[in-house]
Design an enzyme around this catalytic site. Structure first.
Site, PDB file in Angstrom:
ATOM      1  CG  ASP A 152      -2.317   0.589   0.820  1.00 11.55           C
ATOM      2  OD1 ASP A 152      -2.330   1.761   0.381  1.00 11.55           O
ATOM      3  OD2 ASP A 152      -3.345  -0.100   0.930  1.00 11.55           O
ATOM      4  CG  HIS A 170      -4.366   1.913  -2.288  1.00 10.39           C
ATOM      5  ND1 HIS A 170      -4.565   2.264  -0.978  1.00 10.39           N
ATOM      6  CD2 HIS A 170      -5.563   2.077  -2.903  1.00 10.39           C
ATOM      7  CE1 HIS A 170      -5.845   2.615  -0.796  1.00 10.39           C
ATOM      8  NE2 HIS A 170      -6.457   2.516  -1.955  1.00 10.39           N
ATOM      9  CG  ASP A 226      -8.584  -0.188  -3.154  1.00  9.83           C
ATOM     10  OD1 ASP A 226      -7.588  -0.634  -3.761  1.00  9.83           O
ATOM     11  OD2 ASP A 226      -8.560   0.115  -1.952  1.00  9.83           O
ATOM     12  CD  GLU A 227     -10.060   3.774  -1.038  1.00  8.18           C
ATOM     13  OE1 GLU A 227     -10.867   4.233  -0.220  1.00  8.18           O
ATOM     14  OE2 GLU A 227      -9.005   3.194  -0.691  1.00  8.18           O
ATOM     15  CD1 TRP A 238     -14.156  -1.927  -2.375  1.00  5.40           C
ATOM     16  CD2 TRP A 238     -14.331  -0.645  -0.562  1.00  5.40           C
ATOM     17  NE1 TRP A 238     -13.710  -0.682  -2.711  1.00  5.40           N
ATOM     18  CE2 TRP A 238     -13.800   0.132  -1.612  1.00  5.40           C
ATOM     19  CE3 TRP A 238     -14.526  -0.042   0.690  1.00  5.40           C
ATOM     20  CZ2 TRP A 238     -13.473   1.486  -1.461  1.00  5.40           C
ATOM     21  CZ3 TRP A 238     -14.195   1.300   0.843  1.00  5.40           C
ATOM     22  CH2 TRP A 238     -13.673   2.040  -0.221  1.00  5.40           C
ATOM     23  CE1 TYR A 279     -14.426  -3.574   3.904  1.00  8.79           C
ATOM     24  CE2 TYR A 279     -13.449  -1.430   4.335  1.00  8.79           C
ATOM     25  CZ  TYR A 279     -13.690  -2.494   3.482  1.00  8.79           C
ATOM     26  OH  TYR A 279     -13.182  -2.479   2.199  1.00  8.79           O
ATOM     27  CG  PHE A 280     -13.933  -7.682  11.418  1.00  7.90           C
ATOM     28  CD1 PHE A 280     -15.256  -7.481  11.040  1.00  7.90           C
ATOM     29  CD2 PHE A 280     -13.544  -8.979  11.742  1.00  7.90           C
ATOM     30  CE1 PHE A 280     -16.167  -8.536  10.968  1.00  7.90           C
ATOM     31  CE2 PHE A 280     -14.436 -10.044  11.678  1.00  7.90           C
ATOM     32  CZ  PHE A 280     -15.743  -9.817  11.288  1.00  7.90           C
ATOM     33  CD1 TRP A 295     -10.214  -2.045   5.710  1.00  8.31           C
ATOM     34  CD2 TRP A 295      -8.302  -2.275   4.581  1.00  8.31           C
ATOM     35  NE1 TRP A 295     -10.519  -2.473   4.436  1.00  8.31           N
ATOM     36  CE2 TRP A 295      -9.378  -2.619   3.728  1.00  8.31           C
ATOM     37  CE3 TRP A 295      -7.002  -2.353   4.069  1.00  8.31           C
ATOM     38  CZ2 TRP A 295      -9.184  -3.035   2.407  1.00  8.31           C
ATOM     39  CZ3 TRP A 295      -6.814  -2.755   2.762  1.00  8.31           C
ATOM     40  CH2 TRP A 295      -7.890  -3.091   1.941  1.00  8.31           C
ATOM     41  CD  GLU A 339      -6.132   2.417   7.216  1.00  9.14           C
ATOM     42  OE1 GLU A 339      -6.580   1.397   7.801  1.00  9.14           O
ATOM     43  OE2 GLU A 339      -6.522   2.772   6.090  1.00  9.14           O
TER      44      GLU A 339
HETATM   45  C1  ACM Z   1     -10.995  -0.522   0.490  1.00  5.70           C
HETATM   46  O1  ACM Z   1     -11.489  -0.542   1.636  1.00  5.70           O
HETATM   47  N1  ACM Z   1     -10.381   0.557   0.032  1.00  5.70           N
HETATM   48  C2  ACM Z   1     -11.057  -1.687  -0.374  1.00  5.70           C
END
Ligand code: ACM
Ligand code: ZN
Length: 558
Positions: free
Chosen positions: A194, A264, A327-328, A406, A431-432, A481, A483
């Protein structure tokens, strides 16, 4: 014996329906057919026998089960009276298994290695939680007699671990795999790259890990202008990755690696700036969120790079699918429509002209389709299929791709209607990294929103699908995720027990789900977590927060 036994007095009444579920049977995910009596089979010292037709892996799993029983019961296999016989039965569906427990013997059958593993997991969960421990324990080592016949609802039962935002040591990744195996998940989607870090050794591009695996600092909490100034990073060597792949395979789990592209990618660009539209300089991202700098779609060198990376990656990971992200690419949802390097880059503009893509808002998606199609072909040449986040559906996606939905289920529903296969992983249910309660001041810091265990449990993957498209839903996955998650105990707290709820969404037929029954069974799983030493959230017990910092919830759930 003080647990687990219940006679099905209502059997005659409900003969036309699915078999009734015994109240105190605490296996998660709940098997599809269970009928128990109040006779018991004594496990202590039972001979564990490998019958006809078991593959080598299944034999190894049976031997490990036998060793475990000997360890925890304190009695060697074969020194007692009964027999537990495992055999192959090709007539059973892939991943299905059956267990017949009588007073003198237990007959287990499955057609595949995974089926044998799932039978063993069911038997273990039917025993006292100490069966998951590493020492002899005084407990009621008996199984209730009866018949269990079981198979999963979905073929893809996934969990995604983000090792890019925070790096997880191999030992912690193995713990994630261990607990996935207990709940019969079969796929670890491993997010390895990422903007904030590149975590996989690629021998042809050493700077990916020399440079891309390290950031010079990390933002503090949610202060976007802060920087702790501490160098942070890490990566997995190819040997380590192979070790984890083998470890997971022995537990019936396939690892699908993700190289997130063309967005990413800032960590990779920092190592090889020539792959970006502007040529840099770039720096591994120290704050969360998404970089605007992405791989240049008009530079042939980028596709050589991707091909080389995929050559090494597919040599490490034997999975049928490789996740290519997608994504994004043009920023987060709030940034939609703002200028990005692809709009102004001469190489990207030339590529659009070559492809007869007209400049305009849709041109980005069409150019992304071109990148996706090139990568899909690169991987097809290596015998692999692609999975991408639902953004890859925008524009004109080539057939054969699988969509991971997602942004809610909308993308997945649309993809299924167009004939694409889909993995449902909606942020709203899966989304945990979201908070587990609304009392956020009592929770460890999380990205936001609210996803309690009950909501995870309530997800129905077929809701909203056009009739006749259900067969395109390959399965369900939760994503973690990282972060805001930097420590193993926090990682586990976010995973458990939501993973248990997820497992029933993935495994159980919709009409077999029952949240009250699940909550009753969950007590046994919490005991298993204690024995295995996992940290877990206790919201279902009216407590909020990491162990040691727990506080009562305002309105306890019980
Ligand atoms: C994502 O949560 N950007 C796949
Ligand atoms: Zn470009």
């Amino acid at each position: 014996m003080n647990k687990v036994i219940s006679i099905l007095a209502a059997a005659a009444l409900t003969a036309a329906c699915a078999a009734p579920v015994p109240q105190s049977f605490s296996v998660i995910p709940m098997p599809n057919e269970v009928e128990l009596t109040d006779d018991v089979f004594c496990v202590k010292g039972a001979a564990v026998v490998e019958g006809e037709g078991l593959c080598e892996n299944a034999s190894a799993a049976v031997r490990a089960f036998s060793d475990r029983l000997a360890l925890v019961t304190g009695k060697q296999a074969g020194k007692g009276k009964g027999v537990i016989l495992f055999s192959a039965d090709a007539s059973l569906a892939p991943e299905a298994y059956s267990i017949k427990i009588m007073t003198d013997s237990v007959l287990v059958a499955a057609s595949s290695f995974n089926g044998i593993l799932y039978a063993i997991e069911t038997l273990k969960q039917m025993l006292p939680a100490e069966v998951y421990g590493s020492q002899k324990a005084k407990a009621a080592w008996v199984l209730p007699c009866g018949v269990i016949s079981d198979a999963p609802r979905f073929a893809h039962r996934g969990f995604m671990l983000d090792s890019a935002r925070h790096f997880w040591e191999v030992e912690e990744v193995k713990r994630v795999i261990d607990i996935m195996a207990v709940y019969k998940l079969n796929t670890l989607h491993w997010h390895l790259t990422d903007d904030q870090g590149w975590r996989v050794e690629i021998k042809k591009y050493p700077r990916l890990t020399e440079v891309g695996a390290w950031r010079s600092g990390t933002m503090i909490a949610k202060d976007w202008d802060s920087d702790d100034g501490i160098r942070y990073g890490g990566f997995y060597t190819q040997d380590e990755l192979r070790e984890v792949v083998a470890y997971a395979a022995a537990k019936g789990i396939t690892i699908i690696p993700e190289i997130d592209l063309p967005g990413h990618m800032l960590a990779a660009l920092s190592a090889y700036p020539e792959l970006g539209c502007t040529g840099g300089p770039y720096e591994v991202r120290k704050i969360w969120g998404i970089s605007k700098d992405i791989l240049c779609a008009g530079n042939e060198q980028v596709f050589t790079f991707i091909d080389d990376v995929m050559t090494e990656l597919t040599d490490i990971f034997p999975s049928e699918y490789i996740h290519i992200g997608g994504d994004e690419c043009f920023g987060g949802r709030k940034e939609v429509g703002k200028p990005v390097p692809w709009d102004s880059c001469p190489k990207c503009r030339a590529k659009k002209r070559e492809l007869h893509i007209k400049e305009g808002p849709e041109s980005r998606h069409l150019l992304q389709n071109y990148v996706t199609a090139r990568v899909q072909q690169i991987l097809a040449d290596k015998g692999r299929k692609i999975i991408g986040w639902d953004e890859i559906l925008q524009g004109e996606l080539q057939e054969g791709a699988t969509i991971m939905s997602w942004r809610g289920t909308t993308g997945g529903i649309a993809a299924a209607e167009k004939g694409f296969n889909v993995i449902m992983s909606p942020n709203t249910y899966c989304y945990f990294d979201y908070y587990q309660s609304e009392e956020q001041d009592k929770e460890p810091l999380a990205i936001g929103k609210h996803l309690p265990v009950e909501k995870v449990y309530g997800f129905e993957p077929f809701d909203g699908l056009a009739p006749g498209t259900e067969s395109h839903i390959l399965g369900v996955q939760a994503n973690l995720w990282t972060e805001y998650i930097a420590k193993p105990e926090h990682l586990e707290y976010m995973m458990l027990p939501r993973l248990c709820a997820l497992s029933e969404v993935q495994w159980c037929d919709a009409d077999r789900k029952d949240y009250e029954r699940f909550l009753d069974a969950l007590d046994h799983s919490l005991a298993i977590f204690d024995v295995m030493g996992y940290t877990y959230a206790k919201h279902v017990k009216g407590l909020i927060g990491l162990p040691g910092e727990e506080q009562p919830a305002e309105a306890p759930a019980e």
